[in-house]
Scaffold this motif. Structure first.
Motif, PDB file in Angstrom:
ATOM      1  N   PRO A 181       0.834  -1.215   0.000  1.00 49.18           N
ATOM      2  CA  PRO A 181       0.000   0.000   0.000  1.00 49.18           C
ATOM      3  C   PRO A 181       0.859   1.252   0.000  1.00 49.18           C
ATOM      4  N   CYS A 182       0.367   2.308  -0.660  1.00 49.52           N
ATOM      5  CA  CYS A 182       1.172   3.529  -0.790  1.00 49.52           C
ATOM      6  C   CYS A 182       0.836   4.502   0.343  1.00 49.52           C
ATOM      7  N   HIS A 183       1.838   4.842   1.126  1.00 56.27           N
ATOM      8  CA  HIS A 183       1.619   5.777   2.241  1.00 56.27           C
ATOM      9  C   HIS A 183       2.205   7.159   1.969  1.00 56.27           C
ATOM     10  N   LEU A 184       2.489   7.433   0.694  1.00 54.11           N
ATOM     11  CA  LEU A 184       2.990   8.762   0.338  1.00 54.11           C
ATOM     12  C   LEU A 184       1.802   9.701   0.157  1.00 54.11           C
ATOM     13  N   LYS A 185       1.964  10.938   0.622  1.00 54.73           N
ATOM     14  CA  LYS A 185       0.873  11.912   0.477  1.00 54.73           C
ATOM     15  C   LYS A 185       0.908  12.567  -0.908  1.00 54.73           C
ATOM     16  N   ASP A 186       2.091  12.708  -1.454  1.00 58.52           N
ATOM     17  CA  ASP A 186       2.256  13.394  -2.751  1.00 58.52           C
ATOM     18  C   ASP A 186       3.089  12.498  -3.662  1.00 58.52           C
ATOM     19  N   TRP A 187       2.538  12.164  -4.799  1.00 55.40           N
ATOM     20  CA  TRP A 187       3.241  11.224  -5.678  1.00 55.40           C
ATOM     21  C   TRP A 187       2.968  11.512  -7.145  1.00 55.40           C
ATOM     22  N   GLU A 188       3.823  10.920  -7.960  1.00 56.02           N
ATOM     23  CA  GLU A 188       3.641  11.024  -9.415  1.00 56.02           C
ATOM     24  C   GLU A 188       3.976   9.677 -10.027  1.00 56.02           C
ATOM     25  N   MET A 189       3.019   9.119 -10.770  1.00 58.82           N
ATOM     26  CA  MET A 189       3.218   7.820 -11.406  1.00 58.82           C
ATOM     27  C   MET A 189       3.452   8.021 -12.897  1.00 58.82           C
ATOM     28  N   HIS A 190       4.517   7.419 -13.408  1.00 58.11           N
ATOM     29  CA  HIS A 190       4.789   7.453 -14.848  1.00 58.11           C
ATOM     30  C   HIS A 190       4.506   6.067 -15.423  1.00 58.11           C
ATOM     31  N   LEU A 191       3.545   6.023 -16.311  1.00 58.63           N
ATOM     32  CA  LEU A 191       3.136   4.765 -16.907  1.00 58.63           C
ATOM     33  C   LEU A 191       3.659   4.722 -18.342  1.00 58.63           C
ATOM     34  N   GLN A 192       4.472   3.718 -18.617  1.00 63.30           N
ATOM     35  CA  GLN A 192       5.003   3.528 -19.978  1.00 63.30           C
ATOM     36  C   GLN A 192       4.265   2.332 -20.570  1.00 63.30           C
ATOM     37  N   PHE A 193       3.592   2.535 -21.697  1.00 64.93           N
ATOM     38  CA  PHE A 193       2.729   1.463 -22.196  1.00 64.93           C
ATOM     39  C   PHE A 193       2.678   1.443 -23.724  1.00 64.93           C
ATOM     40  N   LYS A 194       2.076   0.388 -24.225  1.00 62.84           N
ATOM     41  CA  LYS A 194       1.956   0.222 -25.677  1.00 62.84           C
ATOM     42  C   LYS A 194       0.656  -0.527 -25.968  1.00 62.84           C
ATOM     43  N   VAL A 195      -0.196   0.082 -26.770  1.00 66.23           N
ATOM     44  CA  VAL A 195      -1.431  -0.585 -27.185  1.00 66.23           C
ATOM     45  C   VAL A 195      -1.332  -0.812 -28.691  1.00 66.23           C
ATOM     46  N   HIS A 196      -1.368  -2.070 -29.090  1.00 65.21           N
ATOM     47  CA  HIS A 196      -1.176  -2.356 -30.513  1.00 65.21           C
ATOM     48  C   HIS A 196      -1.908  -3.636 -30.905  1.00 65.21           C
ATOM     49  N   GLY A 197      -2.283  -3.711 -32.164  1.00 67.65           N
ATOM     50  CA  GLY A 197      -2.981  -4.903 -32.626  1.00 67.65           C
ATOM     51  C   GLY A 197      -3.285  -4.823 -34.107  1.00 67.65           C
ATOM     52  N   SER A 198      -3.911  -5.892 -34.595  1.00 66.79           N
ATOM     53  CA  SER A 198      -4.142  -5.979 -36.038  1.00 66.79           C
ATOM     54  C   SER A 198      -5.450  -5.299 -36.455  1.00 66.79           C
ATOM     55  N   GLY A 199      -6.287  -4.923 -35.470  1.00 65.00           N
ATOM     56  CA  GLY A 199      -7.567  -4.299 -35.787  1.00 65.00           C
ATOM     57  C   GLY A 199      -7.392  -2.967 -36.491  1.00 65.00           C
ATOM     58  N   LYS A 200      -8.270  -2.722 -37.491  1.00 58.33           N
ATOM     59  CA  LYS A 200      -8.225  -1.445 -38.197  1.00 58.33           C
ATOM     60  C   LYS A 200      -8.861  -0.366 -37.335  1.00 58.33           C
ATOM     61  N   LYS A 201      -8.861   0.856 -37.832  1.00 59.36           N
ATOM     62  CA  LYS A 201      -9.410   1.976 -37.072  1.00 59.36           C
ATOM     63  C   LYS A 201     -10.833   1.672 -36.598  1.00 59.36           C
ATOM     64  N   ASN A 202     -11.052   1.938 -35.308  1.00 64.30           N
ATOM     65  CA  ASN A 202     -12.344   1.723 -34.634  1.00 64.30           C
ATOM     66  C   ASN A 202     -12.741   0.249 -34.509  1.00 64.30           C
ATOM     67  N   LEU A 203     -11.844  -0.655 -34.890  1.00 65.13           N
ATOM     68  CA  LEU A 203     -12.158  -2.078 -34.722  1.00 65.13           C
ATOM     69  C   LEU A 203     -11.145  -2.714 -33.777  1.00 65.13           C
ATOM     70  N   HIS A 204     -11.070  -2.141 -32.608  1.00 59.87           N
ATOM     71  CA  HIS A 204     -10.134  -2.615 -31.590  1.00 59.87           C
ATOM     72  C   HIS A 204     -10.655  -2.152 -30.242  1.00 59.87           C
ATOM     73  N   GLY A 205     -10.219  -2.814 -29.176  1.00 56.95           N
ATOM     74  CA  GLY A 205     -10.683  -2.375 -27.854  1.00 56.95           C
ATOM     75  C   GLY A 205     -10.078  -3.233 -26.750  1.00 56.95           C
ATOM     76  N   ASP A 206     -10.375  -2.919 -25.484  1.00 59.37           N
ATOM     77  CA  ASP A 206     -11.137  -1.765 -25.029  1.00 59.37           C
ATOM     78  C   ASP A 206     -10.244  -0.700 -24.405  1.00 59.37           C
ATOM     79  N   GLY A 207      -9.041  -1.086 -23.987  1.00 60.41           N
ATOM     80  CA  GLY A 207      -8.125  -0.108 -23.414  1.00 60.41           C
ATOM     81  C   GLY A 207      -7.548  -0.537 -22.072  1.00 60.41           C
ATOM     82  N   ILE A 208      -6.794   0.410 -21.483  1.00 58.37           N
ATOM     83  CA  ILE A 208      -6.105   0.155 -20.202  1.00 58.37           C
ATOM     84  C   ILE A 208      -6.666   1.100 -19.148  1.00 58.37           C
ATOM     85  N   ALA A 209      -6.734   0.629 -17.918  1.00 57.41           N
ATOM     86  CA  ALA A 209      -7.096   1.521 -16.809  1.00 57.41           C
ATOM     87  C   ALA A 209      -5.975   1.516 -15.780  1.00 57.41           C
ATOM     88  N   PHE A 210      -5.660   2.708 -15.272  1.00 60.25           N
ATOM     89  CA  PHE A 210      -4.709   2.830 -14.165  1.00 60.25           C
ATOM     90  C   PHE A 210      -5.532   3.019 -12.896  1.00 60.25           C
TER      91      PHE A 210
END
Ligand SMILES: [Ca+2]
Length: 336
Positions: A86-115
């Protein structure tokens, strides 16, 4: 009227003096410190379902030497990864490095990532494979537009704070509960994409770096956000009828060195209820065509404009006063 020049000079000095606190406020020179116990980095040591691990994973998540794949580019997959500390820091900054990729064409892909920064971890559900009535903060990188509305382009990044009372509405892409957001071309890029989430002094800031230019662009910046300490960081992803590879390359958590008043320090931060002090309910966002509703405290330029208006007011009053005074004196002279 010779004194007017001197007055203007004095006014400018005051204006400069008045601006200085604003300048220092804009210059965020806080030292940042990486916290390894809350960070996920190659080669992902300490990831696994053992008692000593710092990260638990669930569902379709696959840990390789160079990425953590939350879902493969296949239908109906759900995966997540959770920090066990568990995080006990009062002030923090998270850097998320990610990659979303696939064979689906535009608008034919999903659903995404949640932080996530939530009370519960590994609580599976329908929101990017996590529990819908969560306690805490969520930042969604939503790649598929479920709603028919055409007011925004996808992928769309949005934030939500919940105390367990509201359910994220997947069919509406979370429009009714979002605090703000922005569109970002994060899919099928040649390079890795980045998201920064900063929480400090009740202010939530989300920045994106998706163009491989090594610079942050502001996406969300809202004040009045209250989050407790002692929650867990996590990331999750899901695919439905449409799919994508959802990869996390790294999650780096930095402690922000921010001073708090003794009163703030004495509070039990673990007891804080997640909330946002909006002037109106987030549901009213729907009236806002941009989908952005911000209730930020006065930012630097607003303070500057206020000061400028006040000073202009004083100058106008002084000039009018001086003219009236001079006219009166001239009139008086004529009488004597
Ligand atoms: Ca969606």
């Amino acid at each position: 009227m010779r004194n007017f020049g001197a007055f203007l000079g004095t006014a400018l000095v005051f204006l400069t003096l008045g601006l200085c606190p604003v300048c220092s406020d804009l210059t965020d020179g806080n030292a940042e410190y990486l916290k390894r116990e809350h960070s996920l980095m190659k080669p992902y040591q300490g990831v696994g379902n053992s008692l000593s691990s710092q990260w638990d994973f669930w569902g379709s998540t696959l840990v390789t030497g160079s990425y953590v794949r939350l879902t493969p580019d296949e239908r109906s997959k759900q995966g997540s990864i959770w920090n066990t500390v568990p995080c006990h820091l009062k002030d923090w900054e998270m850097h998320l490095q990610f990659k979303v990729h696939g064979s689906g064409k535009k608008n034919l892909h999903g659903d995404g990532i949640a932080f996530w920064y939530t009370k519960d971890k590994l609580h599976a559900g329908p929101v990017f494979s996590n529990y819908a009535r969560f306690h805490g903060l969520a930042v969604f990188i939503d790649t598929y537009s479920n709603d028919d509305a055409t007011d925004r382009s996808f992928p769309y990044i949005s934030a939500m704070v919940n105390n367990g009372s509201v359910s994220y509405d997947h069919g509406k892409d979370g429009r009714l509960s979002e605090l703000g957001g922005c569109s970002a071309e994060i899919r099928n890029r040649e390079h890795d994409t980045y998201l920064a989430i900063r929480y400090s002094k009740e202010r939530l800031t989300v920045m994106v770096d998706v163009d491989d230019k090594n610079e942050w662009k502001e996406c969300i910046d809202i004040g009045g956000v209250r989050l407790p300490t002692g929650y867990f960081f996590g990331a999750s992803a899901a695919t439905g009828d449409l799919s994508d590879n959802h990869d996390i390359i790294s999650m780096k958590l930095y402690q922000l060195m921010v001073e708090h008043t003794p009163e703030e320090e004495n509070l039990d931060w673990t007891k804080i209820e997640p909330s946002v002090s909006l002037l109106k309910s987030p549901k009213d966002n729907i009236d806002d065509p941009t989908g952005n509703f911000r209730s930020t405290p006065l930012t630097g330029w607003k303070v500057f404009l206020l000061l400028l208006c006040a000073l202009l007011g004083i100058v106008v009053c002084a000039v009018v006063g001086a003219v009236v005074f001079q006219k009166r004196q001239e009139r008086n002279k004529r009488f004597y």
